[in-house]
Each structure stands twice: as structure tokens, then as C-alpha cells.
Scaffold this motif. Structure first.
Motif, PDB file in Angstrom:
ATOM      1  N   VAL A 190      60.128  26.754  46.209  1.00 52.76           N
ATOM      2  CA  VAL A 190      59.226  27.902  46.106  1.00 52.76           C
ATOM      3  C   VAL A 190      59.986  29.185  46.417  1.00 52.76           C
ATOM      4  N   SER A 191      59.442  30.283  45.938  1.00 55.05           N
ATOM      5  CA  SER A 191      59.963  31.604  46.309  1.00 55.05           C
ATOM      6  C   SER A 191      58.771  32.491  46.637  1.00 55.05           C
ATOM      7  N   TYR A 192      59.054  33.579  47.312  1.00 53.00           N
ATOM      8  CA  TYR A 192      57.989  34.464  47.752  1.00 53.00           C
ATOM      9  C   TYR A 192      57.973  35.739  46.922  1.00 53.00           C
ATOM     10  N   ARG A 193      56.790  36.131  46.507  1.00 53.79           N
ATOM     11  CA  ARG A 193      56.652  37.363  45.726  1.00 53.79           C
ATOM     12  C   ARG A 193      56.489  38.554  46.672  1.00 53.79           C
ATOM     13  N   ARG A 194      57.137  39.629  46.310  1.00 52.02           N
ATOM     14  CA  ARG A 194      56.953  40.852  47.093  1.00 52.02           C
ATOM     15  C   ARG A 194      55.560  41.421  46.849  1.00 52.02           C
ATOM     16  N   PHE A 195      55.089  41.305  45.609  1.00 54.46           N
ATOM     17  CA  PHE A 195      53.756  41.780  45.260  1.00 54.46           C
ATOM     18  C   PHE A 195      52.938  40.620  44.719  1.00 54.46           C
ATOM     19  N   ALA A 196      51.658  40.604  45.028  1.00 60.42           N
ATOM     20  CA  ALA A 196      50.794  39.511  44.589  1.00 60.42           C
ATOM     21  C   ALA A 196      50.651  39.505  43.068  1.00 60.42           C
ATOM     22  N   LYS A 197      50.642  38.315  42.513  1.00 58.58           N
ATOM     23  CA  LYS A 197      50.375  38.161  41.091  1.00 58.58           C
ATOM     24  C   LYS A 197      48.866  38.116  40.906  1.00 58.58           C
ATOM     25  N   HIS A 198      48.335  39.118  40.238  1.00 61.26           N
ATOM     26  CA  HIS A 198      46.875  39.254  40.158  1.00 61.26           C
ATOM     27  C   HIS A 198      46.473  39.624  38.733  1.00 61.26           C
ATOM     28  N   SER A 199      46.226  38.617  37.913  1.00 58.50           N
ATOM     29  CA  SER A 199      45.918  38.857  36.502  1.00 58.50           C
ATOM     30  C   SER A 199      44.493  39.355  36.280  1.00 58.50           C
ATOM     31  N   MET A 200      43.667  39.305  37.335  1.00 58.52           N
ATOM     32  CA  MET A 200      42.252  39.684  37.191  1.00 58.52           C
ATOM     33  C   MET A 200      41.967  41.114  37.640  1.00 58.52           C
ATOM     34  N   ALA A 201      42.992  41.867  37.945  1.00 60.11           N
ATOM     35  CA  ALA A 201      42.774  43.210  38.506  1.00 60.11           C
ATOM     36  C   ALA A 201      41.915  44.086  37.605  1.00 60.11           C
ATOM     37  N   ALA A 202      42.167  44.074  36.292  1.00 64.17           N
ATOM     38  CA  ALA A 202      41.393  44.905  35.358  1.00 64.17           C
ATOM     39  C   ALA A 202      39.942  44.438  35.293  1.00 64.17           C
ATOM     40  N   ASN A 203      39.719  43.127  35.323  1.00 64.94           N
ATOM     41  CA  ASN A 203      38.353  42.593  35.284  1.00 64.94           C
ATOM     42  C   ASN A 203      37.580  42.982  36.540  1.00 64.94           C
ATOM     43  N   LEU A 204      38.267  42.999  37.666  1.00 69.01           N
ATOM     44  CA  LEU A 204      37.567  43.267  38.919  1.00 69.01           C
ATOM     45  C   LEU A 204      37.218  44.742  39.091  1.00 69.01           C
ATOM     46  N   ILE A 205      38.055  45.645  38.598  1.00 74.12           N
ATOM     47  CA  ILE A 205      37.687  47.062  38.656  1.00 74.12           C
ATOM     48  C   ILE A 205      36.515  47.328  37.723  1.00 74.12           C
ATOM     49  N   GLN A 206      36.423  46.568  36.649  1.00 69.50           N
ATOM     50  CA  GLN A 206      35.256  46.662  35.766  1.00 69.50           C
ATOM     51  C   GLN A 206      34.007  46.181  36.496  1.00 69.50           C
ATOM     52  N   ALA A 207      34.124  45.081  37.236  1.00 69.39           N
ATOM     53  CA  ALA A 207      32.993  44.568  38.015  1.00 69.39           C
ATOM     54  C   ALA A 207      32.557  45.577  39.069  1.00 69.39           C
ATOM     55  N   ALA A 208      33.527  46.271  39.668  1.00 70.79           N
ATOM     56  CA  ALA A 208      33.197  47.294  40.661  1.00 70.79           C
ATOM     57  C   ALA A 208      32.417  48.439  40.027  1.00 70.79           C
ATOM     58  N   ALA A 209      32.858  48.881  38.856  1.00 75.19           N
ATOM     59  CA  ALA A 209      32.157  49.963  38.155  1.00 75.19           C
ATOM     60  C   ALA A 209      30.740  49.548  37.780  1.00 75.19           C
ATOM     61  N   THR A 210      30.599  48.311  37.313  1.00 76.49           N
ATOM     62  CA  THR A 210      29.278  47.808  36.926  1.00 76.49           C
ATOM     63  C   THR A 210      28.346  47.725  38.134  1.00 76.49           C
TER      64      THR A 210
END
Length: 251
Positions: A190-210
């Protein structure tokens, strides 16, 4: 080709609408609604707006994962505001559960002999229990978020999204996986990511707006003449959601 919606801009627009509400000295509320409904809905809308401000701040700082708990809270605010608005005597469930929870916490503090758990705390505990008894029988279906969702029209697959948000809100394997990846170069695999891999970020900001749109809609509905109906309807149309709260099966 359809224009892509800028959900951050939508949230800023909604917050500008809410700012006009924060600045108002007087509000004319509908007389056909219980005052408790309007008070609860207003408080939930205010919290939703604060959560949305936090979401914007975190997204603009490149931290969408940290915004997940706020989006989850925003969704809860929105759905609960809609539920209270359309479920007869739904406000009683909210107040009753709140009184019971406070009484329970005080009882546990008194039993543990916690600092500050004195005769004043006992008097408050009794007061909260009396409030819960006074409210009497309350509508079913408030305690579980899924029940509130199922009571409302237009909530679709929101519970699946809510569960996803919950998984990333609490400490668990799902959260760890965001920061970890397989690696053939590492002895551990395994290796560690410096930043989280988050493929749902665009969907979740849409959910926040809704959710913010629907929370502000609930507050707007409690007011005479619905002062922001036109603006909120246009935003709801852009997002592809309804701008009314209805009980499921009531048309």
C-alpha cells in the motif's frame, strides 16, 4: 449541448437570498400554520445556510472530504424542515425528542455526579420531562431519517446518498481508503495519498445546492406571499428539483 451548472455559484446566490432574510426586522408568517412550525423551519434553514457557507469555504480550499459532514447536516436540515412543514403536528415530534434527549443527558450527568449536575440540573431535567409529557402522542416516523425521507415526495434515492455521506462522516474503512492505495513498489502493498481520492466531490456539491434550495423553500412557504418564490423556483428548475414540499401520495 446543455450548460453545466456551477453549483458553487448557485450556493452563493442562495446565501445572498438568505442574507436578505437575516437582515429583516419583521416577518409576516402564515396564520394557518402553527407558530412552532415556522420557528422550527426558520432555525433549520438558518443552520442549513451556515453549513452551506462552510461547504463553500472547504471546497474553495480544496477540501471536499472535510465538507462531507456539513453536507450531511445540510441534507438533514432540509428534509426535516420539509417534514415539519407538511406532516400534521410534526413539530411535536421534534420538540418532544429534543426534550427527552436533554432530560436523558441531565439524568445521566446527575447519576454520574458530573461537575455542575446539581439541584438546578435536576429541576431542568424535570422541566424537560414535563414538556415531553405535555406534548402527548406525537406523529410516528420522525426518529429515523429514512422515515422522514419516505414520507416526502421527490426524495428519490436520497437515502442512498445519505448513507454514503454517513460512511464518510464516521471513522471507518471507507474513510481510510480515500487516503490509501495499492502499491506494488511497497513491501506492505500500500501507499499513502497526500490528498484524498474523492470522485464524488461534484455530485456532493450539487446535493448541497439542492438541499439548501429546499431548506430555503420551506422557510419561504411559512411566510405570507412567499417573498422569494420566484427566485427559488428558478433555482429549483435549474437544479431539476421541485420547489414544493409534499407528503408522499398526496399529489
Amino acid at each position: 449541448m446543455p450548460t453545466r451548472t456551477d453549483h458553487r455559484a448557485v450556493i452563493r446566490h442562495l446565501l445572498a437570498i438568505w442574507a436578505t432574510e437575516e437582515d429583516r426586522k419583521e416577518v409576516e408568517l402564515r396564520s394557518d400554520l402553527e407558530l412552532q412550525v415556522s420557528v422550527l423551519v426558520r432555525g433549520l434553514a438558518a443552520h442549513a445556510a451556515d453549513c452551506a457557507r462552510g461547504v463553500l469555504t472547504l471546497y474553495e480550499a480544496g477540501q471536499p472530504i472535510a465538507a462531507v459532514p456539513l453536507i450531511r447536516s445540510l441534507m438533514e436540515d432540509s428534509v426535516t424542515a420539509g417534514w415539519v412543514l407538511v406532516v400534521p403536528d410534526g413539530w411535536k415530534a421534534v420538540l418532544s425528542e429534543g426534550s427527552k434527549a436533554r432530560a436523558r443527558i441531565l439524568r445521566e450527568a446527575i447519576e454520574a455526579d458530573a461537575v455542575g449536575a446539581d439541584s438546578t440540573a435536576e429541576a431542568r431535567r424535570q422541566e424537560y420531562e414535563a414538556q415531553a409529557r405535555k406534548l402527548g402522542s406525537i406523529p410516528a416516523g420522525y426518529k429515523q431519517f429514512e422515515q422522514r425521507l419516505n414520507a416526502l415526495e421527490g426524495t428519490g434515492n436520497m437515502y442512498m446518498l445519505y448513507r454514503y455521506l454517513s460512511a464518510l462522516t464516521h471513522a471507518g474503512a471507507e474513510t481510510v481508503e480515500l487516503y490509501t492505495s495499492e502499491s506494488r513498489r511497497s513491501e506492505l502493498g500500500v501507499s499513502y495519498r497526500r490528498f484524498a481520492k474523492h470522485s464524488m466531490a461534484a455530485n456532493l456539491i450539487q446535493a448541497a445546492a439542492t438541499s439548501l434550495t429546499q431548506a430555503l423553500t420551506a422557510w419561504d412557504v411559512t411566510q405570507v406571499g412567499r417573498p422569494h418564490e420566484s427566485a427559488l423556483r428558478a433555482i429549483a428548475t435549474e437544479l431539476g428539483v421541485d420547489n414544493e414540499w409534499r407528503l408522499r401520495g398526496n399529489g
